[in-house]
Design a protein around this motif. Structure first.
Motif, PDB file in Angstrom:
ATOM      1  N   LEU A   1     -35.988 -17.806 -12.028  1.00  0.00           N
ATOM      2  CA  LEU A   1     -35.801 -17.397 -10.781  1.00  0.00           C
ATOM      3  C   LEU A   1     -35.493 -16.063  -9.763  1.00  0.00           C
ATOM      4  O   LEU A   1     -35.951 -15.694  -9.256  1.00  0.00           O
ATOM      5  CB  LEU A   1     -35.612 -19.175  -9.822  1.00  0.00           C
TER       6      LEU A   1
ATOM      7  N   TYR B   1     -29.865 -17.575  -5.456  1.00  0.00           N
ATOM      8  CA  TYR B   1     -29.617 -16.518  -6.291  1.00  0.00           C
ATOM      9  C   TYR B   1     -30.077 -15.555  -5.837  1.00  0.00           C
ATOM     10  O   TYR B   1     -29.495 -14.847  -6.614  1.00  0.00           O
ATOM     11  CB  TYR B   1     -30.292 -17.514  -7.254  1.00  0.00           C
TER      12      TYR B   1
ATOM     13  N   LEU C   1     -33.048 -21.357 -12.971  1.00  0.00           N
ATOM     14  CA  LEU C   1     -32.388 -20.716 -11.703  1.00  0.00           C
ATOM     15  C   LEU C   1     -32.080 -19.436 -12.093  1.00  0.00           C
ATOM     16  O   LEU C   1     -32.763 -18.310 -11.448  1.00  0.00           O
ATOM     17  CB  LEU C   1     -30.720 -21.113 -11.086  1.00  0.00           C
ATOM     18  N   LEU C   2     -32.008 -18.681 -13.509  1.00  0.00           N
ATOM     19  CA  LEU C   2     -31.663 -18.165 -13.970  1.00  0.00           C
ATOM     20  C   LEU C   2     -33.634 -16.490 -13.461  1.00  0.00           C
ATOM     21  O   LEU C   2     -33.005 -15.651 -13.407  1.00  0.00           O
ATOM     22  CB  LEU C   2     -31.620 -17.283 -15.682  1.00  0.00           C
TER      23      LEU C   2
ATOM     24  N   ILE D   1     -37.385 -34.934 -12.710  1.00  0.00           N
ATOM     25  CA  ILE D   1     -36.447 -35.031 -11.721  1.00  0.00           C
ATOM     26  C   ILE D   1     -35.437 -33.091 -11.860  1.00  0.00           C
ATOM     27  O   ILE D   1     -35.592 -32.488 -10.283  1.00  0.00           O
ATOM     28  CB  ILE D   1     -35.371 -35.789 -11.504  1.00  0.00           C
ATOM     29  N   ILE D   2     -34.959 -32.899 -12.339  1.00  0.00           N
ATOM     30  CA  ILE D   2     -34.265 -31.528 -12.309  1.00  0.00           C
ATOM     31  C   ILE D   2     -35.643 -30.100 -12.160  1.00  0.00           C
ATOM     32  O   ILE D   2     -35.196 -29.275 -11.776  1.00  0.00           O
ATOM     33  CB  ILE D   2     -33.760 -31.602 -13.896  1.00  0.00           C
TER      34      ILE D   2
ATOM     35  N   ARG E   1     -36.359 -30.009  -9.127  1.00  0.00           N
ATOM     36  CA  ARG E   1     -35.716 -29.643  -7.808  1.00  0.00           C
ATOM     37  C   ARG E   1     -35.229 -28.233  -8.106  1.00  0.00           C
ATOM     38  O   ARG E   1     -35.065 -27.728  -6.618  1.00  0.00           O
ATOM     39  CB  ARG E   1     -34.202 -30.517  -8.190  1.00  0.00           C
ATOM     40  N   THR E   2     -34.999 -27.889  -9.166  1.00  0.00           N
ATOM     41  CA  THR E   2     -34.457 -26.719  -9.344  1.00  0.00           C
ATOM     42  C   THR E   2     -35.814 -25.281  -9.042  1.00  0.00           C
ATOM     43  O   THR E   2     -35.330 -24.587  -8.705  1.00  0.00           O
ATOM     44  CB  THR E   2     -34.765 -25.938 -11.121  1.00  0.00           C
TER      45      THR E   2
ATOM     46  N   PHE F   1     -32.004 -26.640 -15.527  1.00  0.00           N
ATOM     47  CA  PHE F   1     -31.002 -26.290 -13.891  1.00  0.00           C
ATOM     48  C   PHE F   1     -30.420 -24.213 -14.322  1.00  0.00           C
ATOM     49  O   PHE F   1     -30.647 -24.166 -13.137  1.00  0.00           O
ATOM     50  CB  PHE F   1     -30.568 -27.536 -13.243  1.00  0.00           C
ATOM     51  N   PHE F   2     -30.489 -24.364 -15.632  1.00  0.00           N
ATOM     52  CA  PHE F   2     -29.583 -22.505 -15.618  1.00  0.00           C
ATOM     53  C   PHE F   2     -30.213 -21.595 -16.026  1.00  0.00           C
ATOM     54  O   PHE F   2     -30.819 -20.991 -15.238  1.00  0.00           O
ATOM     55  CB  PHE F   2     -28.737 -23.105 -16.785  1.00  0.00           C
TER      56      PHE F   2
ATOM     57  N   LEU G   1     -24.333 -24.730  -9.649  1.00  0.00           N
ATOM     58  CA  LEU G   1     -25.323 -24.340  -9.733  1.00  0.00           C
ATOM     59  C   LEU G   1     -26.459 -25.125  -8.606  1.00  0.00           C
ATOM     60  O   LEU G   1     -27.326 -23.882  -8.177  1.00  0.00           O
ATOM     61  CB  LEU G   1     -25.906 -24.959 -11.427  1.00  0.00           C
TER      62      LEU G   1
ATOM     63  N   VAL H   1     -25.198 -18.012 -10.763  1.00  0.00           N
ATOM     64  CA  VAL H   1     -26.101 -18.591 -11.712  1.00  0.00           C
ATOM     65  C   VAL H   1     -25.578 -18.645 -12.785  1.00  0.00           C
ATOM     66  O   VAL H   1     -25.413 -19.195 -13.574  1.00  0.00           O
ATOM     67  CB  VAL H   1     -27.704 -17.859 -11.178  1.00  0.00           C
TER      68      VAL H   1
ATOM     69  N   LEU I   1     -23.824 -32.057 -20.619  1.00  0.00           N
ATOM     70  CA  LEU I   1     -25.120 -32.112 -19.614  1.00  0.00           C
ATOM     71  C   LEU I   1     -25.530 -32.580 -18.569  1.00  0.00           C
ATOM     72  O   LEU I   1     -26.230 -32.289 -17.470  1.00  0.00           O
ATOM     73  CB  LEU I   1     -26.004 -32.001 -20.505  1.00  0.00           C
TER      74      LEU I   1
ATOM     75  N   GLU J   1     -44.026 -15.961  -6.502  1.00  0.00           N
ATOM     76  CA  GLU J   1     -42.514 -17.469  -6.265  1.00  0.00           C
ATOM     77  C   GLU J   1     -44.035 -18.939  -6.930  1.00  0.00           C
ATOM     78  O   GLU J   1     -44.895 -18.577  -7.257  1.00  0.00           O
ATOM     79  CB  GLU J   1     -42.802 -17.774  -4.179  1.00  0.00           C
TER      80      GLU J   1
ATOM     81  N   ILE K   1     -33.655 -41.845  -2.769  1.00  0.00           N
ATOM     82  CA  ILE K   1     -32.353 -42.062  -2.672  1.00  0.00           C
ATOM     83  C   ILE K   1     -31.179 -41.082  -2.091  1.00  0.00           C
ATOM     84  O   ILE K   1     -30.490 -41.204  -1.784  1.00  0.00           O
ATOM     85  CB  ILE K   1     -31.332 -41.355  -4.613  1.00  0.00           C
ATOM     86  N   TYR K   2     -31.041 -40.280  -1.650  1.00  0.00           N
ATOM     87  CA  TYR K   2     -30.551 -39.252  -0.884  1.00  0.00           C
ATOM     88  C   TYR K   2     -31.100 -39.913   0.698  1.00  0.00           C
ATOM     89  O   TYR K   2     -29.488 -40.293   1.312  1.00  0.00           O
ATOM     90  CB  TYR K   2     -30.447 -37.846  -0.199  1.00  0.00           C
TER      91      TYR K   2
ATOM     92  N   ALA L   1     -38.776 -39.004  -5.500  1.00  0.00           N
ATOM     93  CA  ALA L   1     -37.822 -40.406  -5.697  1.00  0.00           C
ATOM     94  C   ALA L   1     -36.195 -39.776  -5.786  1.00  0.00           C
ATOM     95  O   ALA L   1     -35.762 -39.910  -4.784  1.00  0.00           O
ATOM     96  CB  ALA L   1     -37.756 -39.747  -7.554  1.00  0.00           C
ATOM     97  N   LEU L   2     -35.710 -39.017  -5.250  1.00  0.00           N
ATOM     98  CA  LEU L   2     -34.267 -37.941  -5.212  1.00  0.00           C
ATOM     99  C   LEU L   2     -34.038 -37.863  -3.778  1.00  0.00           C
ATOM    100  O   LEU L   2     -33.489 -38.237  -3.186  1.00  0.00           O
ATOM    101  CB  LEU L   2     -35.083 -36.779  -5.437  1.00  0.00           C
TER     102      LEU L   2
ATOM    103  N   PHE M   1     -25.522 -31.623 -10.802  1.00  0.00           N
ATOM    104  CA  PHE M   1     -26.130 -30.003  -9.854  1.00  0.00           C
ATOM    105  C   PHE M   1     -27.832 -31.315  -8.693  1.00  0.00           C
ATOM    106  O   PHE M   1     -27.854 -30.296  -7.854  1.00  0.00           O
ATOM    107  CB  PHE M   1     -27.509 -29.884 -11.044  1.00  0.00           C
ATOM    108  N   LEU M   2     -28.130 -32.730  -9.529  1.00  0.00           N
ATOM    109  CA  LEU M   2     -28.862 -33.075  -8.572  1.00  0.00           C
ATOM    110  C   LEU M   2     -28.103 -33.092  -6.897  1.00  0.00           C
ATOM    111  O   LEU M   2     -28.342 -34.632  -5.944  1.00  0.00           O
ATOM    112  CB  LEU M   2     -29.608 -34.529  -9.422  1.00  0.00           C
TER     113      LEU M   2
ATOM    114  N   PRO N   1     -29.962 -26.181 -20.308  1.00  0.00           N
ATOM    115  CA  PRO N   1     -30.298 -27.123 -19.231  1.00  0.00           C
ATOM    116  C   PRO N   1     -31.283 -26.427 -18.374  1.00  0.00           C
ATOM    117  O   PRO N   1     -30.807 -25.226 -18.496  1.00  0.00           O
ATOM    118  CB  PRO N   1     -29.142 -27.492 -18.299  1.00  0.00           C
TER     119      PRO N   1
END
Lengths: 323, 334
Positions: free
Chosen positions: A165, B297, A162-163, A264-265, A268-269, A158-159, B290, B304, B267, A177, A283-284, A279-280, B274-275, A156
């Motif tokens: 980053l 991180y 982040l990895l 979105i993902i 966010r990541t 987000f993995f 995550l 992570v 997934l 950055e 929703i929050y 949008a996120l 995650f969100l 995914p």
């Protein structure tokens, strides 16, 4: 016609999610207005929200009002002042008091740059790898690239994001950055989001292309093309790949349209301020006009991307043009 | 049409024996399609190792077993281990995120919760949602797909168009809005039990068209086959033909695509957690871990790697097993 229908259905379902589901769960219109307004709303704001969404009216009436304001614009009373909202009016954010349409336009460059950059990468990589694997079926190249592709669809964003980053940016400091806010910024700071997003999709498209090419290259017309002495290159590209591209374009239309409406993902990541993040946040914070507006925009992009793909069919596949 | 050749008496029995002289009779017993597929699958080392991994994962995530294992190694998933983290920076003390025999996957930054037991408890959530959501998709997709493919006409048009609309939906956005609007107590459930039920329903409900399309396509071709004509001419009703004649022929593709849908759903669940709209903290989930790692991180890169690898390995194992299953059941697609 089909396009408008799809837009109407998607907006109606979104509307249903926000109004029918809470109603079914026993939430009153006052509670709903309070939820949309935030932590401590005053009576005037509550009334304005109830009036804005016609919360005391049946849901179909509310929906009709919403669609009407998109087409014809709207003016409404916030309790403090009267605001004129020209078409396409997606309403006002309860939190920022900005028109939703303007907010989306502000955020759009970020999302567009993410989607376009990634799409270029994944199409180039995915289709090339798919074709090469199909032509060299069973070879080391085929096995290795299909192995990587299978790993790719299991990773995914987000993995991987982040990895990269944590290591590429932070630990090894190979790249700066990830920071991109609009067209005036350097788009290559989006390199990591592009690669992470493209890796996932390239893996998917490589698998699709390979399967499609394996099937087409066994067709009779490929044998005919070879038999009439065409160079192998022409046979592969003009006869084989061309037929394989049609179903891939359909999938691409959907994927790309969905991404344009907010990655979105990825956003966010990498903390990128795109439509998805908007949008996120909506929703929050139960900022309904923002969520509805963003959903409508995604739907619009999906529909537009599909339309463009339909037109491109004619270019790629002459059979479509004639019928 | 030629009449069947009539072989009578001793000749009939003598013939096979003559052909098969010296061959062990057992070796040529007729095999069912399932047996053939199983033989092919057994030879696929990658698929079998994936299956073994998944079975082990399922066993360790069973309610009693997880507690037993984390009682030996790691401890409770929600226990803070403050001595194991750096008081000022929040990062775990020691190499590799504080990995040791007591904490094989290291500990979480800030509060020092054990990652091994959080991963194990997270596995249960992922598997539960992945499998149950797939079941929902399979049931809806099979029923609608088979009905669309068999009856054709306006029924088919309606269902096929619905599938197209579903595929064009902004799923993630919809799923997060739905999770957001459902109140904290609903239909007698609350907390993460309710969350799991909602996630199963949403993920399953939005993914049925993938199964539906395949079932519809297969049904359309099966519908024209002779055995369906035969059944109809013997007076079978549509319901009987659908579920007793056609459905058994669809088990193989349904099984394959269900196996391949499970990782997609895992997934999806991870993405929603995650969100921030999936499983609520402090209960562990891989996506939720995550999500926490987005801020940490730089202090603890292992935070992570560990949940990310858990997702990756599990999803990959399902994909490899699904691919192997497909190759075994239908070698043409290899």
């Amino acid at each position: 016609m089909g396009a408008v229908g799809l837009l109407l259905i998607i907006s109606a379902v979104t509307f249903g999610i926000f109004f029918l589901v809470p109603k079914a769960a026993g939430v009153t219109s006052d509670d709903l207005a309070a939820r949309f307004a935030g932590k401590t709303p005053d009576a005037a704001t509550l009334e304005a929200i109830k009036d804005r969404f016609a919360l005391d009216e049946p849901v179909p009436v509310q929906y009709g009002k919403y669609i009407k304001s998109i087409v014809a614009g709207d003016t409404y009373d916030t309790g403090v002042e009267t605001i004129d909202c020209p078409a396409p009016c997606l309403g006002y954010s309860f939190r920022t008091n900005q028109p939703v349409f303007d907010e989306i336009v502000d955020r759009a460059p970020v999302t567009f740059m993410i989607a376009i950059g990634a799409a270029v990468l994944w199409l180039l990589a995915g289709i090339t790898i798919g074709v090469v694997s199909a032509l060299r079926r069973g070879s080391v190249i085929d096995r290795v690239s299909m192995g990587i592709a299978l790993a790719g669809v299991s990773l995914p964003v987000f993995f991987t994001g982040l990895l990269s980053l944590a290591f590429v940016v932070h630990r090894w400091q190979l790249l700066p950055e990830v920071n991109y806010r609009g067209f005036s910024d350097n788009p290559f700071s989006l390199l990591l989001p592009w690669i992470c997003l493209a890796f996932l999709y390239a893996a998917l498209y490589a698998r699709l292309t390979r399967a499609g090419m394996l099937e087409t290259m066994n067709e009779d017309y490929i044998r005919t093309a070879r038999a009439k002495g065409l160079p192998e290159r022409t046979v592969v590209v003009k006869h084989g790949l061309r037929a394989t591209l049609t179903p891939i374009m359909t999938v691409f239309g959907l994927d790309f349209g969905l991404l344009l409406g907010g990655a979105i993902i990825t956003e966010r990541t990498f903390s990128l301020p795109g439509i998805g993040q908007l949008a996120l946040d909506g929703i929050y914070q139960s900022d309904l006009p923002v969520v509805l507006g963003a959903t409508m925009v995604v739907a619009l992009f999906v529909v537009l991307a599909n339309l463009i793909v339909d037109i491109l069919y004619g270019v790629v596949d002459p059979r479509v043009r004639h019928s | 049409m030629t009449a069947p050749i009539e072989v009578t008496g001793s000749e009939a029995e003598a013939q096979p024996d003559a052909v098969l002289k010296g061959v062990d009779r057992k070796a040529i017993q007729g095999r069912s399609l399932g047996q053939i597929a199983w033989m092919r699958l057994k030879r696929d080392k990658i698929a079998i190792s994936s299956a073994v991994f998944l079975v082990v994962l399922i066993i360790v995530s069973l309610p009693g077993v997880t507690g037993l294992i984390t009682g030996l190694v790691g401890g409770s998933p929600n226990k803070f281990n403050m001595p194991l983290v750096d008081a000022t920076l929040g990062g775990p003390i020691g190499k590799l995120g504080g990995m040791s025999l007591d904490h094989p996957f290291g500990v979480e930054p800030i509060n020092g919760r054990d990652l091994f037991s959080r991963i194990l408890y997270g596995a249960r959530v992922s598997l539960l949602i992945g499998v149950l959501a797939t079941l929902v998709s399979v049931v809806i997709g099979t029923v609608l797909g088979i009905v669309a493919g068999f009856f054709g006409g306006w029924v088919d048009t309606l269902i096929a168009r619905t599938m197209d609309v579903f595929l064009a939906f902004p799923l993630v956005l919809f799923a997060i809005s739905l999770v957001g609007v459902i109140p904290s107590g609903f239909a007698g459930l609350e907390g993460n039990g309710l969350r799991i039920a909602i996630l199963v329903f949403i993920i399953g409900f939005f993914n049925w068209p993938y199964i539906g399309r395949i079932v519809r396509g297969q049904t359309m071709s099966l519908r024209e086959r002779e055995f369906v004509d035969a059944s109809r001419s013997m007076g079978a009703k549509p319901g009987y033909i659908l579920f007793r004649e056609i459905l058994p022929n669809l088990y193989a593709p349904i099984l394959v695509y269900a196996t391949l849908l499970i990782p997609t759903n895992i997934l999806f669940e991870a993405a929603l957690s995650f969100l921030g709209v999936g499983i609520n903290p402090p209960d562990p989930s891989w996506g939720g871990m995550l999500s926490q790692a987005t801020e940490l991180y730089s202090v603890a890169p292992h935070f992570v790697i560990v949940p990310g690898l858990a997702i990756f390995v599990t999803v990959l194992a399902f994909n490899l097993f699904g691919d192997g299953l497909r190759d075994a059941l239908d070698p043409r697609t290899r």
